[in-house]
Design an enzyme around this catalytic site. Structure first.
Site, PDB file in Angstrom:
ATOM      1  CB  ALA A 188     -25.982  10.996  -4.186  1.00 14.27           C
ATOM      2  N   GLY A 189     -24.496  12.848  -6.502  1.00 12.32           N
ATOM      3  CA  GLY A 189     -23.166  13.281  -6.952  1.00 12.32           C
ATOM      4  C   GLY A 189     -22.973  13.293  -8.456  1.00 12.32           C
ATOM      5  CG  ASP A 190     -24.365  10.359 -11.393  1.00 15.74           C
ATOM      6  OD1 ASP A 190     -23.144  10.122 -11.280  1.00 15.74           O
ATOM      7  OD2 ASP A 190     -25.217   9.476 -11.598  1.00 15.74           O
ATOM      8  CE  LYS A 227      -7.937  10.169  -8.479  1.00 14.26           C
ATOM      9  NZ  LYS A 227      -6.769   9.472  -9.021  1.00 14.26           N
ATOM     10  NE  ARG A 285     -21.106  11.171 -16.252  1.00 16.14           N
ATOM     11  CZ  ARG A 285     -22.042  12.038 -15.853  1.00 16.14           C
ATOM     12  NH1 ARG A 285     -22.546  12.927 -16.689  1.00 16.14           N
ATOM     13  NH2 ARG A 285     -22.462  12.019 -14.603  1.00 16.14           N
ATOM     14  CE1 TYR A 316     -11.647   9.345  -8.181  1.00 19.76           C
ATOM     15  CE2 TYR A 316     -13.320  10.146  -9.709  1.00 19.76           C
ATOM     16  CZ  TYR A 316     -12.080   9.582  -9.470  1.00 19.76           C
ATOM     17  OH  TYR A 316     -11.264   9.275 -10.526  1.00 19.76           O
ATOM     18  CG  ASP A 362      -2.022   0.947   1.178  1.00 24.82           C
ATOM     19  OD1 ASP A 362      -3.174   0.477   1.124  1.00 24.82           O
ATOM     20  OD2 ASP A 362      -1.773   2.178   1.176  1.00 24.82           O
TER      21      ASP A 362
HETATM   22  N1  UFG Z   1     -25.352   4.764 -14.694  1.00 22.10           N
HETATM   23  C1  UFG Z   1     -26.619   4.262 -14.720  1.00 22.10           C
HETATM   24  N2  UFG Z   1     -26.825   3.001 -14.279  1.00 22.10           N
HETATM   25  C2  UFG Z   1     -25.839   2.206 -13.775  1.00 22.10           C
HETATM   26  C3  UFG Z   1     -24.523   2.734 -13.768  1.00 22.10           C
HETATM   27  C4  UFG Z   1     -24.315   4.022 -14.227  1.00 22.10           C
HETATM   28  O1  UFG Z   1     -27.561   4.931 -15.139  1.00 22.10           O
HETATM   29  O2  UFG Z   1     -26.122   1.072 -13.355  1.00 22.10           O
HETATM   30  C5  UFG Z   1     -25.114   6.118 -15.205  1.00 22.10           C
HETATM   31  C6  UFG Z   1     -24.570   7.089 -14.184  1.00 22.10           C
HETATM   32  O3  UFG Z   1     -25.578   7.626 -13.376  1.00 22.10           O
HETATM   33  C7  UFG Z   1     -23.915   8.098 -15.106  1.00 22.10           C
HETATM   34  C8  UFG Z   1     -23.416   7.258 -16.285  1.00 22.10           C
HETATM   35  O4  UFG Z   1     -24.159   6.047 -16.218  1.00 22.10           O
HETATM   36  O5  UFG Z   1     -24.871   8.971 -15.575  1.00 22.10           O
HETATM   37  C9  UFG Z   1     -21.957   6.924 -16.203  1.00 22.10           C
HETATM   38  O6  UFG Z   1     -21.705   6.389 -14.906  1.00 22.10           O
HETATM   39  P1  UFG Z   1     -20.360   5.650 -14.549  1.00 22.10           P
HETATM   40  O7  UFG Z   1     -20.504   5.164 -13.139  1.00 22.10           O
HETATM   41  O8  UFG Z   1     -20.039   4.672 -15.603  1.00 22.10           O
HETATM   42  O9  UFG Z   1     -19.293   6.803 -14.640  1.00 22.10           O
HETATM   43  P2  UFG Z   1     -19.276   8.230 -13.935  1.00 22.10           P
HETATM   44  O10 UFG Z   1     -19.621   9.224 -14.982  1.00 22.10           O
HETATM   45  O11 UFG Z   1     -20.062   8.276 -12.699  1.00 22.10           O
HETATM   46  O12 UFG Z   1     -17.793   8.302 -13.450  1.00 22.10           O
HETATM   47  C10 UFG Z   1     -16.733   7.948 -14.285  1.00 22.10           C
HETATM   48  C11 UFG Z   1     -15.584   7.458 -13.422  1.00 22.10           C
HETATM   49  C12 UFG Z   1     -15.101   8.565 -12.563  1.00 22.10           C
HETATM   50  C13 UFG Z   1     -14.823   9.798 -13.384  1.00 22.10           C
HETATM   51  C14 UFG Z   1     -16.003  10.162 -14.221  1.00 22.10           C
HETATM   52  C15 UFG Z   1     -15.685  11.322 -15.101  1.00 22.10           C
HETATM   53  O13 UFG Z   1     -16.015   6.384 -12.590  1.00 22.10           O
HETATM   54  O14 UFG Z   1     -13.920   8.134 -11.952  1.00 22.10           O
HETATM   55  O15 UFG Z   1     -16.347   9.049 -15.013  1.00 22.10           O
HETATM   56  O16 UFG Z   1     -16.671  11.508 -16.050  1.00 22.10           O
HETATM   57  F1  UFG Z   1     -14.543  10.826 -12.577  1.00 22.10           F
END
Ligand code: UFG
Length: 331
Positions: free
Chosen positions: A283-285, A145, A221, A141, A51
């Site tokens: 949350a957080g999206d 960063k 995204r 998160y 680690d």
């Molecule tokens: N989503 C769903 N259903 C699921 C999983 C995800 O609807 O079962 C949606 C999320 O709400 C989001 C999108 O799919 O709208 C993408 O979600 P991800 O979890 O695949 O990715 P994130 O956008 O949340 O996050 C990813 C990385 C982060 C990074 C981010 C930057 O995990 O580390 O992209 O865009 F910061």
């Protein structure tokens, strides 16, 4: 002379390790295997399990190996989890980074390329997001960063440690031959989950939120292929080796896909129906994240090879079909 890759057993770290080795670099991997997989580590790399927060362990690696530069991935990276366990993120991501930087400086290793994220921008007021867009994270998160970027800045000012922060947007896909890929437990990312539904491993997809101010109400995204990302790390190392100043780059494709468009593209790639339902927001999206990668293209000469979401999903599908149990089938 070797490059230290922290988190080389993880998704992006394993792909970058593979690419570095293919280019003739010697690679030392450090990973605590909490989220990474032993089987994901390229057998050509030298591996130390431990680690980053363990100072003694890390110093020993730097003493044993002739490390000339670091590519740092090791971190927790789930937006949702970070909302529930913020301190876990600051401890692992930020304290781990402090120990890494201090150990580097103590051993006179002064070049690092590290993972940052689109999540540092939060709900950006301009699209596409450029390097000068204000960074206002909406989750711990992203905050962890952004803090790393600030630590690196001051370590440069004080100790001449030169760094490149690569702010990834949504990473997807796998090495084209399907030998390595994405495997998280639990899986929370959209594309792997969509493919689990396509392969029958999961009954249906839940789409988190259908009432965002986007083209179809679902989050938008920007997807970038993991091998293109691996290339960006190598270009960033070259950039530092050429004596350039510390810098940060956004890495995306400048094209946004809604969650529904991802389902549609995956249906085309897999031929599977992929049932889904619209569920509540997560949350957080942030609603939309799209990157401008112009700076990376101009300064690093980064040229992503995957410009088509279906091709990106197709490589993830090859990995899913070859490894239905992920890395578990290689234990
Ligand atoms: N989503 C769903 N259903 C699921 C999983 C995800 O609807 O079962 C949606 C999320 O709400 C989001 C999108 O799919 O709208 C993408 O979600 P991800 O979890 O695949 O990715 P994130 O956008 O949340 O996050 C990813 C990385 C982060 C990074 C981010 C930057 O995990 O580390 O992209 O865009 F910061």
């Amino acid at each position: 002379m070797a490059i230290l890759v922290t988190g080389g057993a993880g998704y992006i770290g394993s792909h970058t390790t593979n690419r570095l080795l293919d280019q003739g670099q010697k690679v030392v991997v450090v990973d605590n295997l909490v989220t990474g997989h032993r089987a994901a580590i390229d057998p050509r790399a030298k591996f130390y399990q431990g680690d980053l927060r363990d100072r003694e362990f890390l110093s020993q690696v730097f003493e044993k190996e002739e490390i000339t530069g670091v590519v740092h991935f090791a971190a927790n990276s789930l937006v949702g989890e970070s909302m529930e366990k913020p301190l876990k993120y600051f401890d692992n991501n930020d304290y781990g980074f402090i120990v890494l930087l201090e150990t580097m400086i103590a051993h006179n290793v002064k070049k690092i390329v590290f993972s940052s994220t689109a999540a540092t921008f939060g709900e950006a007021k301009e699209m596409p997001i450029t390097e000068t867009t204000p960074q206002v994270p909406t989750n711990p998160y992203g905050e962890s960063k952004l803090v790393m970027e600030k630590f690196a800045h001051w370590a440069d000012v004080a100790d001449g440690l030169r760094w490149v922060a690569l702010r990834y947007f949504n990473v997807a896909g796998a090495k084209a031959d399907g030998s390595i890929g994405e495997d998280h437990h639990p899986e929370t990312h959209l594309i792997p989950i969509v493919l689990q539904v396509a392969s029958g491993k999961r009954e249906k997809l839940q789409i988190f939120g259908g009432d965002y101010p986007t083209k179809d109400g679902t989050n938008v995204r920007d997807y970038v292929h993991v091998m293109d990302l691996a290339d960006a790390h190598i270009l960033a190392l070259n950039y530092l080796n050429d004596g350039n100043d510390s810098n940060a780059f956004n890495l995306g494709s400048a094209t946004g896909f809604s969650n529904l468009e991802i389902v549609e593209a995956a249906r085309k790639v897999t031929g599977a129906p992929i049932p889904y339902e619209i569920a509540g927001r997560r949350a957080g999206d942030p609603s939309t994240l799209i990157a401008s990668s112009q700076k990376a293209r101009e300064v690093l000469h980064w040229q992503p090879k995957y410009d088509d979401i279906e091709k990106i999903i197709a490589t993830a599908w090859t990995w899913t079909e070859k490894h239905p149990a992920g890395y578990d089938d290689q234990k």
